[in-house]
Motif scaffolding. Structure first.
Motif, PDB file in Angstrom:
ATOM      1  N   ILE A   1     -12.927   2.256 -17.337  1.00 13.66           N
ATOM      2  CA  ILE A   1     -13.682   3.536 -17.713  1.00 13.66           C
ATOM      3  C   ILE A   1     -14.964   2.598 -18.433  1.00 13.66           C
ATOM      4  O   ILE A   1     -14.521   1.992 -19.435  1.00 13.66           O
ATOM      5  N   LEU A   2     -16.138   2.807 -18.273  1.00 14.34           N
ATOM      6  CA  LEU A   2     -17.098   2.217 -18.865  1.00 14.34           C
ATOM      7  C   LEU A   2     -17.977   3.445 -19.561  1.00 14.34           C
ATOM      8  O   LEU A   2     -18.515   4.701 -18.651  1.00 14.34           O
ATOM      9  N   LYS A   3     -18.523   3.406 -20.691  1.00 12.31           N
ATOM     10  CA  LYS A   3     -19.229   4.240 -21.499  1.00 12.31           C
ATOM     11  C   LYS A   3     -20.552   4.095 -21.934  1.00 12.31           C
ATOM     12  O   LYS A   3     -20.721   2.762 -22.437  1.00 12.31           O
ATOM     13  N   ASP A   4     -21.418   5.056 -22.013  1.00  6.84           N
ATOM     14  CA  ASP A   4     -22.632   4.624 -22.558  1.00  6.84           C
ATOM     15  C   ASP A   4     -23.558   3.373 -21.894  1.00  6.84           C
ATOM     16  O   ASP A   4     -23.611   2.501 -22.830  1.00  6.84           O
ATOM     17  N   ILE A   5     -23.570   3.446 -20.700  1.00  7.09           N
ATOM     18  CA  ILE A   5     -24.228   2.198 -20.136  1.00  7.09           C
ATOM     19  C   ILE A   5     -25.778   2.493 -19.884  1.00  7.09           C
ATOM     20  O   ILE A   5     -26.171   3.510 -19.560  1.00  7.09           O
ATOM     21  N   LEU A   6     -26.443   1.483 -20.265  1.00  7.79           N
ATOM     22  CA  LEU A   6     -27.855   1.684 -20.446  1.00  7.79           C
ATOM     23  C   LEU A   6     -28.348   0.380 -19.436  1.00  7.79           C
ATOM     24  O   LEU A   6     -27.990  -0.720 -19.682  1.00  7.79           O
ATOM     25  N   LEU A   7     -29.144   0.862 -18.380  1.00 13.53           N
ATOM     26  CA  LEU A   7     -29.535  -0.238 -17.524  1.00 13.53           C
ATOM     27  C   LEU A   7     -30.949  -0.073 -17.213  1.00 13.53           C
ATOM     28  O   LEU A   7     -31.707   0.890 -17.296  1.00 13.53           O
ATOM     29  N   ASP A   8     -31.504  -1.251 -16.603  1.00 14.24           N
ATOM     30  CA  ASP A   8     -32.892  -1.319 -16.401  1.00 14.24           C
ATOM     31  C   ASP A   8     -32.798  -1.991 -14.805  1.00 14.24           C
ATOM     32  O   ASP A   8     -32.408  -2.715 -14.581  1.00 14.24           O
ATOM     33  N   TYR A   9     -33.573  -1.088 -14.095  1.00  9.40           N
ATOM     34  CA  TYR A   9     -33.827  -1.482 -12.499  1.00  9.40           C
ATOM     35  C   TYR A   9     -35.407  -1.370 -12.354  1.00  9.40           C
ATOM     36  O   TYR A   9     -36.012  -0.442 -12.334  1.00  9.40           O
ATOM     37  N   GLN A  10     -35.915  -2.550 -12.291  1.00 11.45           N
ATOM     38  CA  GLN A  10     -37.371  -2.933 -11.743  1.00 11.45           C
ATOM     39  C   GLN A  10     -38.137  -2.028 -12.819  1.00 11.45           C
ATOM     40  O   GLN A  10     -39.137  -1.214 -12.457  1.00 11.45           O
TER      41      GLN A  10
END
Length: 132
Positions: free
Chosen positions: A56-65
């Motif tokens: 379980i992963l919480k509060d994920i901030l990702l950047d895709y291009q």
């Protein structure tokens, strides 16, 4: 796993609220942020009862291009990834041509559009960073 924390914006509003009387849109936005965190924490407490082998992963901030996107919760099993966008709205709402409104007539962001955007970006992120 990291615990869920309040976002930096909520921290700022908490400091401001302790030092001054928030009014109008600022007060409304602060309340919205508090309710959002409250809903996410309630959702987290429900997940504590989940049985089986999950990550379980919480509060994920990702950047895709150059496109930033945030995922409230991901539950990963051996065969499946489940994505959750948690909302903590109260009151009655109606939908008119994909636009969401409170019964007072105030338009809100369409949560389904937000989820669709996040899902699309996450799918492309996985294809780019996790070759099949």
């Amino acid at each position: 796993m990291k615990p869920r924390l309040e976002c930096p914006e909520l921290k700022v509003y908490r400091y401001m609220n302790a030092r001054m009387e928030l009014e109008g849109k600022e007060k409304q936005h602060y309340s919205f942020l508090e309710k959002g965190l409250e809903g996410e924490l309630k959702f987290d407490s429900l997940l504590e009862k989940l049985e089986g082998e999950y990550l379980i992963l919480k509060d994920i901030l990702l950047d895709y291009q150059g496109n930033l996107f945030q995922i409230d919760t991901l539950i990963i099993s051996k065969t499946t990834i489940h994505m959750f966008e948690v909302k903590n709205y109260e009151g009655d709402y109606y939908v008119d041509a994909d636009n969401w409104f409170s019964t007072s007539g105030t338009e809100i962001k369409n949560p389904l559009s937000q989820l669709k955007r996040t899902e699309s970006l996450f799918r492309r992120y996985l294809q780019f960073f996790v070759p099949l």
